[in-house]
Design a protein around this motif. Structure first.
Motif, PDB file in Angstrom:
ATOM      1  N   ASP A  62       0.835  -1.202   0.000  1.00  0.00           N
ATOM      2  CA  ASP A  62       0.000   0.000   0.000  1.00  0.00           C
ATOM      3  C   ASP A  62       0.872   1.256   0.000  1.00  0.00           C
ATOM      4  OD1 ASP A  62      -3.149   0.389   0.549  1.00  0.00           O
ATOM      5  OD2 ASP A  62      -2.029   2.102   1.348  1.00  0.00           O
ATOM      6  N   ILE A  63       0.372   2.316  -0.625  1.00  0.00           N
ATOM      7  CA  ILE A  63       1.121   3.577  -0.662  1.00  0.00           C
ATOM      8  C   ILE A  63       1.294   4.171   0.739  1.00  0.00           C
ATOM      9  CG2 ILE A  63       0.551   4.216  -3.025  1.00  0.00           C
ATOM     10  CD1 ILE A  63      -1.666   6.005  -1.913  1.00  0.00           C
ATOM     11  N   THR A  64       0.459   3.752   1.693  1.00  0.00           N
ATOM     12  CA  THR A  64       0.561   4.283   3.057  1.00  0.00           C
ATOM     13  C   THR A  64       1.589   3.531   3.894  1.00  0.00           C
ATOM     14  OG1 THR A  64      -1.213   2.831   3.862  1.00  0.00           O
ATOM     15  CG2 THR A  64      -1.871   4.981   2.995  1.00  0.00           C
ATOM     16  N   THR A  65       2.298   2.583   3.314  1.00  0.00           N
ATOM     17  CA  THR A  65       3.301   1.817   4.060  1.00  0.00           C
ATOM     18  C   THR A  65       4.326   2.748   4.700  1.00  0.00           C
ATOM     19  OG1 THR A  65       3.061  -0.038   2.524  1.00  0.00           O
ATOM     20  CG2 THR A  65       5.047  -0.011   3.871  1.00  0.00           C
ATOM     21  N   ASN A  66       4.575   2.537   5.971  1.00  0.00           N
ATOM     22  CA  ASN A  66       5.541   3.342   6.714  1.00  0.00           C
ATOM     23  C   ASN A  66       6.912   3.291   6.032  1.00  0.00           C
ATOM     24  OD1 ASN A  66       7.620   3.995   8.786  1.00  0.00           O
ATOM     25  ND2 ASN A  66       5.861   4.129  10.154  1.00  0.00           N
ATOM     26  N   GLN A  67       7.611   4.417   6.013  1.00  0.00           N
ATOM     27  CA  GLN A  67       8.906   4.505   5.332  1.00  0.00           C
ATOM     28  C   GLN A  67       9.911   3.476   5.837  1.00  0.00           C
ATOM     29  OE1 GLN A  67       9.619   6.258   2.678  1.00  0.00           O
ATOM     30  NE2 GLN A  67      11.748   5.559   2.600  1.00  0.00           N
ATOM     31  N   LYS A  68       9.868   3.172   7.118  1.00  0.00           N
ATOM     32  CA  LYS A  68      10.833   2.200   7.652  1.00  0.00           C
ATOM     33  C   LYS A  68      10.607   0.808   7.060  1.00  0.00           C
ATOM     34  CE  LYS A  68       8.247   0.971  11.881  1.00  0.00           C
ATOM     35  NZ  LYS A  68       8.300   0.933  13.369  1.00  0.00           N
ATOM     36  N   PHE A  69       9.350   0.487   6.752  1.00  0.00           N
ATOM     37  CA  PHE A  69       9.068  -0.805   6.123  1.00  0.00           C
ATOM     38  C   PHE A  69       9.411  -0.762   4.630  1.00  0.00           C
ATOM     39  CE2 PHE A  69       6.028  -0.981   9.772  1.00  0.00           C
ATOM     40  CZ  PHE A  69       6.664  -2.010  10.443  1.00  0.00           C
ATOM     41  N   LYS A  70       9.200   0.382   3.998  1.00  0.00           N
ATOM     42  CA  LYS A  70       9.595   0.515   2.593  1.00  0.00           C
ATOM     43  C   LYS A  70      11.094   0.270   2.434  1.00  0.00           C
ATOM     44  CE  LYS A  70       6.036   3.730   0.933  1.00  0.00           C
ATOM     45  NZ  LYS A  70       5.782   5.075   0.350  1.00  0.00           N
ATOM     46  N   GLU A  71      11.876   0.837   3.339  1.00  0.00           N
ATOM     47  CA  GLU A  71      13.327   0.657   3.284  1.00  0.00           C
ATOM     48  C   GLU A  71      13.705  -0.795   3.547  1.00  0.00           C
ATOM     49  OE1 GLU A  71      14.875   3.481   6.059  1.00  0.00           O
ATOM     50  OE2 GLU A  71      14.262   5.229   4.845  1.00  0.00           O
ATOM     51  N   ARG A  72      13.017  -1.425   4.463  1.00  0.00           N
ATOM     52  CA  ARG A  72      13.271  -2.838   4.772  1.00  0.00           C
ATOM     53  C   ARG A  72      12.937  -3.727   3.580  1.00  0.00           C
ATOM     54  NH1 ARG A  72      10.738  -4.964  10.389  1.00  0.00           N
ATOM     55  NH2 ARG A  72      10.903  -7.236  10.119  1.00  0.00           N
ATOM     56  N   ILE A  73      11.838  -3.428   2.914  1.00  0.00           N
ATOM     57  CA  ILE A  73      11.427  -4.192   1.723  1.00  0.00           C
ATOM     58  C   ILE A  73      12.449  -4.008   0.603  1.00  0.00           C
ATOM     59  CG2 ILE A  73       9.692  -4.292  -0.109  1.00  0.00           C
ATOM     60  CD1 ILE A  73       7.691  -3.347   2.230  1.00  0.00           C
ATOM     61  N   THR A  74      12.893  -2.781   0.403  1.00  0.00           N
ATOM     62  CA  THR A  74      13.884  -2.502  -0.640  1.00  0.00           C
ATOM     63  C   THR A  74      15.185  -3.247  -0.367  1.00  0.00           C
ATOM     64  OG1 THR A  74      12.936  -0.324  -1.064  1.00  0.00           O
ATOM     65  CG2 THR A  74      15.209  -0.687  -1.768  1.00  0.00           C
ATOM     66  N   THR A  75      15.648  -3.211   0.869  1.00  0.00           N
ATOM     67  CA  THR A  75      16.877  -3.922   1.232  1.00  0.00           C
ATOM     68  C   THR A  75      16.738  -5.422   1.003  1.00  0.00           C
ATOM     69  OG1 THR A  75      17.418  -2.236   2.889  1.00  0.00           O
ATOM     70  CG2 THR A  75      18.500  -4.384   3.113  1.00  0.00           C
ATOM     71  N   LEU A  76      15.577  -5.961   1.344  1.00  0.00           N
ATOM     72  CA  LEU A  76      15.338  -7.389   1.225  1.00  0.00           C
ATOM     73  C   LEU A  76      15.319  -7.848  -0.227  1.00  0.00           C
ATOM     74  CD1 LEU A  76      14.608  -9.919   2.999  1.00  0.00           C
ATOM     75  CD2 LEU A  76      12.205  -9.331   2.588  1.00  0.00           C
ATOM     76  N   THR A  77      14.728  -7.054  -1.098  1.00  0.00           N
ATOM     77  CA  THR A  77      14.482  -7.489  -2.480  1.00  0.00           C
ATOM     78  C   THR A  77      15.498  -6.964  -3.485  1.00  0.00           C
ATOM     79  OG1 THR A  77      12.990  -5.609  -2.898  1.00  0.00           O
ATOM     80  CG2 THR A  77      12.004  -7.633  -2.029  1.00  0.00           C
ATOM     81  N   ASN A  78      16.369  -6.097  -3.066  1.00  0.00           N
ATOM     82  CA  ASN A  78      17.217  -5.343  -3.986  1.00  0.00           C
ATOM     83  C   ASN A  78      18.091  -6.209  -4.888  1.00  0.00           C
ATOM     84  OD1 ASN A  78      17.773  -2.717  -4.868  1.00  0.00           O
ATOM     85  ND2 ASN A  78      19.714  -2.673  -3.741  1.00  0.00           N
ATOM     86  N   ASN A  79      18.540  -7.351  -4.389  1.00  0.00           N
ATOM     87  CA  ASN A  79      19.474  -8.187  -5.155  1.00  0.00           C
ATOM     88  C   ASN A  79      18.776  -9.276  -5.968  1.00  0.00           C
ATOM     89  OD1 ASN A  79      21.795  -6.803  -4.233  1.00  0.00           O
ATOM     90  ND2 ASN A  79      21.789  -7.984  -2.329  1.00  0.00           N
ATOM     91  N   TYR A  80      17.476  -9.146  -6.142  1.00  0.00           N
ATOM     92  CA  TYR A  80      16.708 -10.148  -6.875  1.00  0.00           C
ATOM     93  C   TYR A  80      16.013  -9.471  -8.052  1.00  0.00           C
ATOM     94  CZ  TYR A  80      17.534 -12.984  -2.742  1.00  0.00           C
ATOM     95  OH  TYR A  80      18.133 -13.681  -1.716  1.00  0.00           O
TER      96      TYR A  80
END
Length: 283
Positions: A62-80
């Motif tokens: 969701d666009i309302t996702t907290n920024q700290k979770f957005k950063e966590r998601i990006t870190t998790l998926t970045n190398n895939y």
């Protein structure tokens, strides 16, 4: 020939769904923290470990996702490179966003395969490959892998077998001409579809049962050892170790196993009979 998309909705706002089965609010930071723990330990490692990497995983937040979770998601998926993340305006636009992405990126393919997985569940490392083995240029064919396992993770670990017809791991093979995708219908509505292949010879999914499930309760059965599964169902190192050391012995839940066995078989038999008798309104 085809593109294969595995599609997951994560924390999309839904006006029809605002509490857990324990009447707790959904989509709070506490809910998201708990859901991220499930995703990181169960879903994500099982998908990224697929032996067949010829697919894209579309993750919708969701666009309302907290920024700290957005950063966590990006870190998790970045190398895939085959994982694509989207931040969208809730459930009302989910289906349109799927159509938009696929329509833009699969124009040259004659067929599509779309599969679904919930963000708190796991799949066998052979799941994607087994779905693709069903492909034979069908015009429209759903693939329903009926057999799997189920794992309760809170308050204690219990592991069992399960059969579930028209389940949340369903896939759809179709011609790439105004494609519907697997998210055109909720998974339990596939009981109305005649063009469906049911796979019963392999157990290829692992449903995770936890305290914040909206609907599901643990209904597994049988004396299953985690050591028999952990080379096929790839979870985080932390969870793998805990399951190895802390899985509830079968002797402590054998009676529940018996009750669950009877219940699961009864539900499966009932759905099969209803379908054969034409009780479901077939499309």
């Amino acid at each position: 020939m085809f593109d294969h998309y595995l599609i997951t909705r994560f924390n999309l706002r839904n006006p029809k769904w605002d509490v857990t089965k324990n009447n707790e609010s959904l989509l709070t930071d506490d809910w998201m923290e708990d859901r991220m723990w499930l995703f990181e330990n169960f879903c994500f490692p099982s998908v990224t470990a697929q032996e067949n990497q010829n697919f894209e995983w579309l993750l919708f937040f969701d666009i309302t996702t907290n920024q700290k979770f957005k950063e966590r998601i990006t870190t998790l998926t970045n190398n895939y490179p085959n994982i694509k993340t989207f931040f969208i305006d809730g459930m009302p636009v989910f289906y349109d966003e799927i159509q938009k992405y696929i329509g833009t990126n699969s124009k040259e393919k004659t067929h599509l395969i779309t599969s679904r997985i919930d963000n708190d569940d796991s799949i066998s490392k052979y799941f994607i490959d087994e779905v693709q083995k069903q492909f034979s240029s069908q015009e429209y064919q759903a693939i329903d892998i009926i057999n799997g396992y189920t794992l309760q993770v809170k308050p204690n670990f219990i592991l069992g077998k399960k059969e579930h017809i028209f389940n949340p791991f369903i896939s759809l093979i179709e011609k790439n001409t105004n494609p519907k995708t697997v998210w055109f219908s909720d998974h339990n509505m596939w009981k109305k579809e005649t063009r469906i292949t049911q796979i019963t010879n392999k157990r290829l999914w692992l449903s995770i049962i936890h305290e914040k499930n909206k609907v599901n309760e643990f209904d597994g059965y049988g004396n299953i050892k985690w050591e028999e599964l952990n080379n096929e169902f790839i979870l985080s190192n932390q969870i793998n170790q805990q399951l190895t050391n802390k899985l509830t012995p079968f002797r402590e839940w054998w009676f529940l196993s018996l009750k669950n066995f009877l219940y699961v078989k009864m539900v499966l038999f009932s759905k099969v009979i209803k379908r054969k008798l034409g009780i479901y309104k077939i499309k």
